[in-house]
Design a protein around this motif. Structure first.
Motif, PDB file in Angstrom:
ATOM      1  N   ILE A  53       4.553   2.166   2.018  1.00 36.08           N
ATOM      2  CA  ILE A  53       5.839   1.676   1.519  1.00 36.08           C
ATOM      3  C   ILE A  53       5.810   1.534  -0.004  1.00 36.08           C
ATOM      4  O   ILE A  53       6.750   1.953  -0.695  1.00 36.08           O
ATOM      5  CB  ILE A  53       6.194   0.324   2.176  1.00 36.08           C
ATOM      6  CG1 ILE A  53       6.300   0.496   3.701  1.00 36.08           C
ATOM      7  CG2 ILE A  53       7.517  -0.206   1.616  1.00 36.08           C
ATOM      8  CD1 ILE A  53       6.463  -0.815   4.451  1.00 36.08           C
ATOM      9  N   TYR A  54       4.725   0.969  -0.535  1.00 28.88           N
ATOM     10  CA  TYR A  54       4.611   0.847  -1.991  1.00 28.88           C
ATOM     11  C   TYR A  54       4.535   2.219  -2.662  1.00 28.88           C
ATOM     12  O   TYR A  54       5.161   2.455  -3.705  1.00 28.88           O
ATOM     13  CB  TYR A  54       3.376   0.026  -2.357  1.00 28.88           C
ATOM     14  CG  TYR A  54       3.570  -1.466  -2.234  1.00 28.88           C
ATOM     15  CD1 TYR A  54       4.305  -2.173  -3.179  1.00 28.88           C
ATOM     16  CD2 TYR A  54       3.010  -2.180  -1.180  1.00 28.88           C
ATOM     17  CE1 TYR A  54       4.483  -3.546  -3.074  1.00 28.88           C
ATOM     18  CE2 TYR A  54       3.189  -3.548  -1.064  1.00 28.88           C
ATOM     19  CZ  TYR A  54       3.922  -4.231  -2.014  1.00 28.88           C
ATOM     20  OH  TYR A  54       4.101  -5.589  -1.902  1.00 28.88           O
ATOM     21  N   ASP A  55       3.763   3.121  -2.064  1.00 29.39           N
ATOM     22  CA  ASP A  55       3.592   4.453  -2.661  1.00 29.39           C
ATOM     23  C   ASP A  55       4.915   5.206  -2.737  1.00 29.39           C
ATOM     24  O   ASP A  55       5.146   5.971  -3.689  1.00 29.39           O
ATOM     25  CB  ASP A  55       2.582   5.274  -1.850  1.00 29.39           C
ATOM     26  CG  ASP A  55       1.149   4.816  -2.081  1.00 29.39           C
ATOM     27  OD1 ASP A  55       0.917   4.046  -3.034  1.00 29.39           O
ATOM     28  OD2 ASP A  55       0.266   5.238  -1.311  1.00 29.39           O
ATOM     29  N   LYS A  56       5.777   5.019  -1.739  1.00 28.50           N
ATOM     30  CA  LYS A  56       7.057   5.726  -1.710  1.00 28.50           C
ATOM     31  C   LYS A  56       8.161   4.967  -2.453  1.00 28.50           C
ATOM     32  O   LYS A  56       9.248   5.509  -2.664  1.00 28.50           O
ATOM     33  CB  LYS A  56       7.492   5.966  -0.262  1.00 28.50           C
ATOM     34  CG  LYS A  56       6.527   6.804   0.553  1.00 28.50           C
ATOM     35  CD  LYS A  56       6.330   8.191  -0.058  1.00 28.50           C
ATOM     36  CE  LYS A  56       5.366   9.022   0.776  1.00 28.50           C
ATOM     37  NZ  LYS A  56       5.153  10.368   0.170  1.00 28.50           N
ATOM     38  N   SER A  57       7.875   3.733  -2.849  1.00 29.50           N
ATOM     39  CA  SER A  57       8.888   2.922  -3.521  1.00 29.50           C
ATOM     40  C   SER A  57       8.705   2.847  -5.027  1.00 29.50           C
ATOM     41  O   SER A  57       9.684   2.643  -5.760  1.00 29.50           O
ATOM     42  CB  SER A  57       8.881   1.490  -2.948  1.00 29.50           C
ATOM     43  OG  SER A  57       9.174   1.478  -1.574  1.00 29.50           O
ATOM     44  N   PHE A  58       7.464   3.001  -5.500  1.00 30.00           N
ATOM     45  CA  PHE A  58       7.189   2.789  -6.914  1.00 30.00           C
ATOM     46  C   PHE A  58       6.283   3.878  -7.479  1.00 30.00           C
ATOM     47  O   PHE A  58       5.481   4.481  -6.750  1.00 30.00           O
ATOM     48  CB  PHE A  58       6.518   1.425  -7.121  1.00 30.00           C
ATOM     49  CG  PHE A  58       7.343   0.265  -6.626  1.00 30.00           C
ATOM     50  CD1 PHE A  58       8.434  -0.190  -7.355  1.00 30.00           C
ATOM     51  CD2 PHE A  58       7.025  -0.366  -5.429  1.00 30.00           C
ATOM     52  CE1 PHE A  58       9.201  -1.248  -6.899  1.00 30.00           C
ATOM     53  CE2 PHE A  58       7.781  -1.429  -4.965  1.00 30.00           C
ATOM     54  CZ  PHE A  58       8.881  -1.875  -5.705  1.00 30.00           C
ATOM     55  N   SER A  59       6.401   4.086  -8.771  1.00 34.44           N
ATOM     56  CA  SER A  59       5.505   5.021  -9.462  1.00 34.44           C
ATOM     57  C   SER A  59       4.133   4.371  -9.635  1.00 34.44           C
ATOM     58  O   SER A  59       3.961   3.162  -9.423  1.00 34.44           O
ATOM     59  CB  SER A  59       6.074   5.369 -10.840  1.00 34.44           C
ATOM     60  OG  SER A  59       6.063   4.217 -11.689  1.00 34.44           O
ATOM     61  N   LYS A  60       3.156   5.164 -10.036  1.00 36.40           N
ATOM     62  CA  LYS A  60       1.811   4.651 -10.259  1.00 36.40           C
ATOM     63  C   LYS A  60       1.820   3.539 -11.305  1.00 36.40           C
ATOM     64  O   LYS A  60       1.171   2.504 -11.134  1.00 36.40           O
ATOM     65  CB  LYS A  60       0.884   5.792 -10.698  1.00 36.40           C
ATOM     66  CG  LYS A  60      -0.565   5.374 -10.870  1.00 36.40           C
ATOM     67  CD  LYS A  60      -1.436   6.573 -11.220  1.00 36.40           C
ATOM     68  CE  LYS A  60      -2.893   6.146 -11.365  1.00 36.40           C
ATOM     69  NZ  LYS A  60      -3.768   7.311 -11.701  1.00 36.40           N
ATOM     70  N   LYS A  61       2.570   3.742 -12.382  1.00 31.32           N
ATOM     71  CA  LYS A  61       2.654   2.741 -13.446  1.00 31.32           C
ATOM     72  C   LYS A  61       3.303   1.457 -12.941  1.00 31.32           C
ATOM     73  O   LYS A  61       2.853   0.346 -13.261  1.00 31.32           O
ATOM     74  CB  LYS A  61       3.447   3.297 -14.628  1.00 31.32           C
ATOM     75  CG  LYS A  61       3.515   2.366 -15.821  1.00 31.32           C
ATOM     76  CD  LYS A  61       4.261   3.023 -16.973  1.00 31.32           C
ATOM     77  CE  LYS A  61       4.336   2.082 -18.177  1.00 31.32           C
ATOM     78  NZ  LYS A  61       5.061   2.716 -19.311  1.00 31.32           N
ATOM     79  N   GLU A  62       4.350   1.603 -12.144  1.00 34.56           N
ATOM     80  CA  GLU A  62       5.038   0.425 -11.589  1.00 34.56           C
ATOM     81  C   GLU A  62       4.126  -0.349 -10.644  1.00 34.56           C
ATOM     82  O   GLU A  62       4.147  -1.595 -10.626  1.00 34.56           O
ATOM     83  CB  GLU A  62       6.306   0.865 -10.856  1.00 34.56           C
ATOM     84  CG  GLU A  62       7.418   1.324 -11.793  1.00 34.56           C
ATOM     85  CD  GLU A  62       8.581   1.936 -11.045  1.00 34.56           C
ATOM     86  OE1 GLU A  62       9.710   1.853 -11.550  1.00 34.56           O
ATOM     87  OE2 GLU A  62       8.360   2.524  -9.952  1.00 34.56           O
ATOM     88  N   LYS A  63       3.319   0.362  -9.871  1.00 35.60           N
ATOM     89  CA  LYS A  63       2.394  -0.317  -8.952  1.00 35.60           C
ATOM     90  C   LYS A  63       1.332  -1.092  -9.721  1.00 35.60           C
ATOM     91  O   LYS A  63       0.961  -2.201  -9.309  1.00 35.60           O
ATOM     92  CB  LYS A  63       1.750   0.701  -8.008  1.00 35.60           C
ATOM     93  CG  LYS A  63       2.703   1.207  -6.927  1.00 35.60           C
ATOM     94  CD  LYS A  63       2.019   2.141  -5.950  1.00 35.60           C
ATOM     95  CE  LYS A  63       1.691   3.469  -6.576  1.00 35.60           C
ATOM     96  NZ  LYS A  63       1.155   4.446  -5.605  1.00 35.60           N
ATOM     97  N   ILE A  64       0.858  -0.555 -10.808  1.00 32.36           N
ATOM     98  CA  ILE A  64      -0.125  -1.261 -11.641  1.00 32.36           C
ATOM     99  C   ILE A  64       0.493  -2.542 -12.196  1.00 32.36           C
ATOM    100  O   ILE A  64      -0.136  -3.616 -12.189  1.00 32.36           O
ATOM    101  CB  ILE A  64      -0.618  -0.356 -12.787  1.00 32.36           C
ATOM    102  CG1 ILE A  64      -1.457   0.792 -12.220  1.00 32.36           C
ATOM    103  CG2 ILE A  64      -1.448  -1.159 -13.795  1.00 32.36           C
ATOM    104  CD1 ILE A  64      -1.862   1.832 -13.247  1.00 32.36           C
ATOM    105  N   THR A  65       1.731  -2.438 -12.639  1.00 33.23           N
ATOM    106  CA  THR A  65       2.427  -3.613 -13.157  1.00 33.23           C
ATOM    107  C   THR A  65       2.599  -4.672 -12.075  1.00 33.23           C
ATOM    108  O   THR A  65       2.388  -5.872 -12.316  1.00 33.23           O
ATOM    109  CB  THR A  65       3.813  -3.219 -13.713  1.00 33.23           C
ATOM    110  OG1 THR A  65       3.639  -2.268 -14.765  1.00 33.23           O
ATOM    111  CG2 THR A  65       4.548  -4.437 -14.257  1.00 33.23           C
TER     112      THR A  65
END
Length: 236
Positions: A53-65
């Protein structure tokens, strides 16, 4: 992925919590089983489903944030990446007092993830926890395929008597991930199994809703009403 395709992974994760709740309620009946392996298998599916769900919802940069800003999100990624996707030597698992504590932590993490990813999930979807595991329920109650057929016949007099009805042949849509192979949804149908108890019926109906929404582009959902909890013990 569409919102309902992602919802499948949210509910998959929810059902792993349901399963752990069932194990917690029936630990004394499972002395011949490896409780640790049962729990770890369910935790793996739980964390990897949320990770989708996170992988399909956010970019790599957004996930780091997100990980840097939110301790719950960070804990989820640690479990998914350092424990279940990889076996990081620096990873040390958290010890829990009991399974009830684990359930509360998992519920908190799932609900936080649902809140964070709400823009990419259906508005109508709900998390309704029930202490049930389809396979373990059958194992503990000695429900073999033949026994289940007899139970279904008792519950549903016309069970397995298709010749009495006008039949329409359709392909079965069994998994939301198969949608990528389907050109004409009208050639397919979704089967709904009633289940052997109310908890299983709720799980089956919610799975059914997800499948028909993915297949036909609908937006339907079901959840328990007050009568459901009136006749079934609600767990905290």
């Amino acid at each position: 992925m569409t919102k309902w395709e992602l919802a499948r992974y949210l509910i998959d994760a929810k059902k792993e919590i349901d399963s752990i709740m069932f194990i917690s309620d029936n630990t004394n009946k499972m002395s011949n089983l490896s409780i640790r392996n049962l729990i770890n298998t369910r935790l793996q599916t739980f964390y990897l489903s949320i990770r989708v769900i996170y992988d399909k919802s956010f970019s790599k940069k957004e996930k780091i944030t997100l990980k840097n800003k939110d301790d719950i999100v960070n804990a989820i990624f640690i479990e998914a990446d350092k424990n279940f996707a990889h076996k990081d030597e620096e990873y040390f698992p958290k010890q829990y007092k009991n399974l009830n504590e684990l359930v509360r932590i998992l519920q908190n993490r799932l609900e936080r993830s649902m809140e964070i990813c709400k823009e990419n999930l259906p508005e109508v979807i709900t998390l309704n926890y029930v202490p049930h595991d389809k396979d373990l329920f059958r194992l503990l109650n000695n429900i073999t395929p033949n026994v289940e057929k007899k139970l279904n016949k008792m519950l549903h007099p016309f069970y397995n008597e298709d010749e009495k009805w006008n039949r329409i042949n359709k392909n079965l849509f069994e998994d939301t991930e198969d949608i990528k192979f389907i050109n004409n949804p009208q050639d397919y149908a979704v089967e709904i199994d009633d289940g052997l108890n109310d908890f299983e019926r709720l799980q089956n109906r919610q799975d059914f809703c997800i499948k028909i929404n993915v297949l036909f582009g609908l937006d339907v959902w079901c959840q328990p009403d007050k009568d459901f909890w009136k006749y079934n013990k609600k767990t905290d």
